[in-house]
Design a protein around this motif. Structure first.
Motif, PDB file in Angstrom:
ATOM      1  N   ASP A   9       6.271  28.638 -14.278  1.00 23.04           N
ATOM      2  CA  ASP A   9       5.918  28.374 -15.469  1.00 23.04           C
ATOM      3  C   ASP A   9       4.656  28.942 -15.809  1.00 23.04           C
ATOM      4  O   ASP A   9       3.791  28.975 -15.095  1.00 23.04           O
ATOM      5  CB  ASP A   9       5.877  26.899 -15.847  1.00 23.04           C
ATOM      6  N   PRO A  59      10.899  28.495 -25.500  1.00 21.86           N
ATOM      7  CA  PRO A  59      10.492  27.424 -24.547  1.00 21.86           C
ATOM      8  C   PRO A  59       9.073  27.142 -24.408  1.00 21.86           C
ATOM      9  O   PRO A  59       8.495  27.623 -23.445  1.00 21.86           O
ATOM     10  CB  PRO A  59      11.160  27.873 -23.279  1.00 21.86           C
ATOM     11  N   ALA A  67       6.160  32.502 -24.131  1.00 26.70           N
ATOM     12  CA  ALA A  67       7.385  31.976 -24.198  1.00 26.70           C
ATOM     13  C   ALA A  67       8.630  32.822 -24.807  1.00 26.70           C
ATOM     14  O   ALA A  67       9.764  32.748 -24.399  1.00 26.70           O
ATOM     15  CB  ALA A  67       7.465  30.726 -24.982  1.00 26.70           C
ATOM     16  N   SER A  88       9.736  35.328 -22.335  1.00 23.54           N
ATOM     17  CA  SER A  88      10.520  34.649 -21.257  1.00 23.54           C
ATOM     18  C   SER A  88      12.043  34.536 -21.814  1.00 23.54           C
ATOM     19  O   SER A  88      12.881  34.578 -21.054  1.00 23.54           O
ATOM     20  CB  SER A  88      10.070  33.180 -20.676  1.00 23.54           C
ATOM     21  N   LYS A  89      12.340  34.192 -23.140  1.00 25.27           N
ATOM     22  CA  LYS A  89      13.407  34.152 -23.633  1.00 25.27           C
ATOM     23  C   LYS A  89      13.976  35.400 -23.751  1.00 25.27           C
ATOM     24  O   LYS A  89      15.264  35.487 -23.386  1.00 25.27           O
ATOM     25  CB  LYS A  89      13.268  33.336 -25.074  1.00 25.27           C
ATOM     26  N   GLY A 135      15.593  25.055 -24.666  1.00 25.41           N
ATOM     27  CA  GLY A 135      14.859  26.182 -25.039  1.00 25.41           C
ATOM     28  C   GLY A 135      14.183  26.197 -26.160  1.00 25.41           C
ATOM     29  O   GLY A 135      13.482  27.322 -26.782  1.00 25.41           O
ATOM     30  N   ILE A 141       9.066  28.226 -18.423  1.00 23.35           N
ATOM     31  CA  ILE A 141       8.594  27.720 -19.673  1.00 23.35           C
ATOM     32  C   ILE A 141       7.259  27.869 -19.880  1.00 23.35           C
ATOM     33  O   ILE A 141       6.663  28.394 -18.847  1.00 23.35           O
ATOM     34  CB  ILE A 141       8.974  26.382 -19.994  1.00 23.35           C
ATOM     35  N   THR A 142       6.537  27.888 -21.049  1.00 24.73           N
ATOM     36  CA  THR A 142       5.168  28.043 -21.085  1.00 24.73           C
ATOM     37  C   THR A 142       4.497  26.840 -21.577  1.00 24.73           C
ATOM     38  O   THR A 142       5.159  25.928 -22.369  1.00 24.73           O
ATOM     39  CB  THR A 142       4.818  29.278 -22.100  1.00 24.73           C
ATOM     40  N   CYS A 143       3.329  26.119 -21.077  1.00 24.82           N
ATOM     41  CA  CYS A 143       2.808  25.129 -21.533  1.00 24.82           C
ATOM     42  C   CYS A 143       1.574  25.441 -21.869  1.00 24.82           C
ATOM     43  O   CYS A 143       0.657  26.195 -21.121  1.00 24.82           O
ATOM     44  CB  CYS A 143       2.540  24.326 -20.236  1.00 24.82           C
ATOM     45  N   VAL A 169      12.397  20.952 -23.331  1.00 27.08           N
ATOM     46  CA  VAL A 169      12.230  22.313 -23.343  1.00 27.08           C
ATOM     47  C   VAL A 169      13.219  22.982 -22.472  1.00 27.08           C
ATOM     48  O   VAL A 169      13.756  24.264 -22.966  1.00 27.08           O
ATOM     49  CB  VAL A 169      10.630  22.620 -23.041  1.00 27.08           C
ATOM     50  N   ARG A 170      13.425  22.682 -21.233  1.00 28.38           N
ATOM     51  CA  ARG A 170      14.065  23.496 -20.364  1.00 28.38           C
ATOM     52  C   ARG A 170      15.531  23.618 -20.798  1.00 28.38           C
ATOM     53  O   ARG A 170      16.312  24.530 -20.815  1.00 28.38           O
ATOM     54  CB  ARG A 170      13.967  23.104 -18.922  1.00 28.38           C
TER      55      ARG A 170
END
Length: 331
Positions: free
Chosen positions: A69, A176, A137, A140-141, A238, A148-150, A234-235
């Motif tokens: 992540d 995400p 994010a 990644s999609k 999405g 995911i991104t935090c 989120v996972r």
């Protein structure tokens, strides 16, 4: 100590997990206290923003994430960097301005960065990293990755236009993204009551159709439970999630801050909710740990912090003839 990511799978806490969480918060606290001490000795220069009091947020959220992540944080990011697995000595060397630091000493306290840990700052511009997190994010999609991104930020950033733009795009594009607001009630010297017409920040998510939640950011177990639930959503969906952790910083905004905007009595009242002694009391009340365990943790941490300082002290300054390196691109 066990791998911190193992704790994220737990719904109840046992002795081993309790000790790990306590150790992580105590490590951050001692690192910050030592940083303040070194700053007064001019070992660390420039701006320095300490995470004292807010440790439960980083320690609660980070175990819910995986090594794949992306993580972005503000300039008050030492705790996040430590929790992400960055070496304390490398962080300290960076703040010393030494080449052994994570950015060769060029970033300093506010710009910790480690691509190997997928820790992308340390960002000094308030709210500047929020649109960056949306972009990560989205990438990644589009690449069909499972990570995911935090993004960690403060309530001051939630008053910026970039916050609303980022929330809007995150919702439009269904990316995400876990947005974690560390609401410590003061954006530098401005109290939240003067900057937000609606102080229940979690309600802002509804305007964009983003699911949101608020949690007691002074309780590492509550933060951890909320973070696990948020990350799971989120996972699986999405879609973005907005998590507000209501917390408090015990020290001034930065080492330059005279802290004239709040009463000392308010700070002392909040210190009664200190997440470290709160968890310690809970574990001891359940007879999961003893005073000997606390002593062992304190000694272990003191040794680690001293090793970090020694590493930074022995580090090397960048040669004068390399000062323009990375400033201009090559042919």
């Amino acid at each position: 100590m066990e791998n911190i990511t193992d704790i994220a799978a737990s719904t109840t806490i046992d002795r081993r997990q309790g000790l790990e969480l306590l150790y992580r918060m105590m490590l951050i606290r001692r690192f910050e206290e030592k940083s303040a001490e070194l700053y007064t000795k001019s070992k660390i220069r420039g701006f320095l923003h300490l995470y004292v009091g807010e440790e439960a947020v980083a320690v609660g959220v980070m175990p819910a994430l995986t090594a794949e992540d992306n993580v972005l944080a503000t300039y008050r990011e030492h705790g996040h960097a430590l929790m992400r697995g960055m070496d304390a000595g490398v962080i300290m060397a960076e703040m010393y301005g030494k080449m052994e630091g994570c950015c060769r000493g060029r970033g300093g306290s506010m710009h910790l960065f480690d691509v190997g840990k997928r820790f992308f700052g340390g960002n000094a511009i308030v709210a500047g990293h929020l649109p960056m997190s949306v972009g990560m994010a989205l990438a990644s999609k589009k690449l069909k990755k499972s990570n995911i991104t935090c993004c960690f930020f403060g309530e001051g950033a939630a008053a910026e236009g970039e916050f609303h733009e980022s929330m809007n795009l995150a919702a439009l594009w269904n990316v995400p993204l876990l947005m974690v607001c560390e609401n410590n009630l003061y954006a530098m010297g401005t109290a939240i009551r003067y900057s937000h017409a609606v102080q229940e920040l979690e309600t802002k998510g509804a305007a964009y159709g983003i699911e949101s939640a608020a949690v007691n950011g002074m309780d590492v177990l509550e933060v951890g439970q909320a973070a696990r639930a948020a990350v799971e959503k989120v996972r699986t969906t999405g879609k973005p999630f907005f998590l507000v952790c209501n917390t408090y910083r015990f020290r001034a905004h930065s080492m330059f801050d005279a802290e004239l905007y709040r009463e000392k009595s308010e700070v002392e009242e909040w210190k009664k909710r200190d997440p470290i002694p709160a968890l310690r009391a809970k574990l001891m009340g359940q007879q999961l740990i003893t005073n000997d365990d606390i002593g062992s943790l304190e000694q272990k941490i003191e040794n680690e912090i001293q090793q970090a300082v020694d590493f930074a002290e022995k580090g090397t300054l960048e040669p004068f003839d390399q000062l323009t390196r990375f400033v201009y691109s090559g042919p």
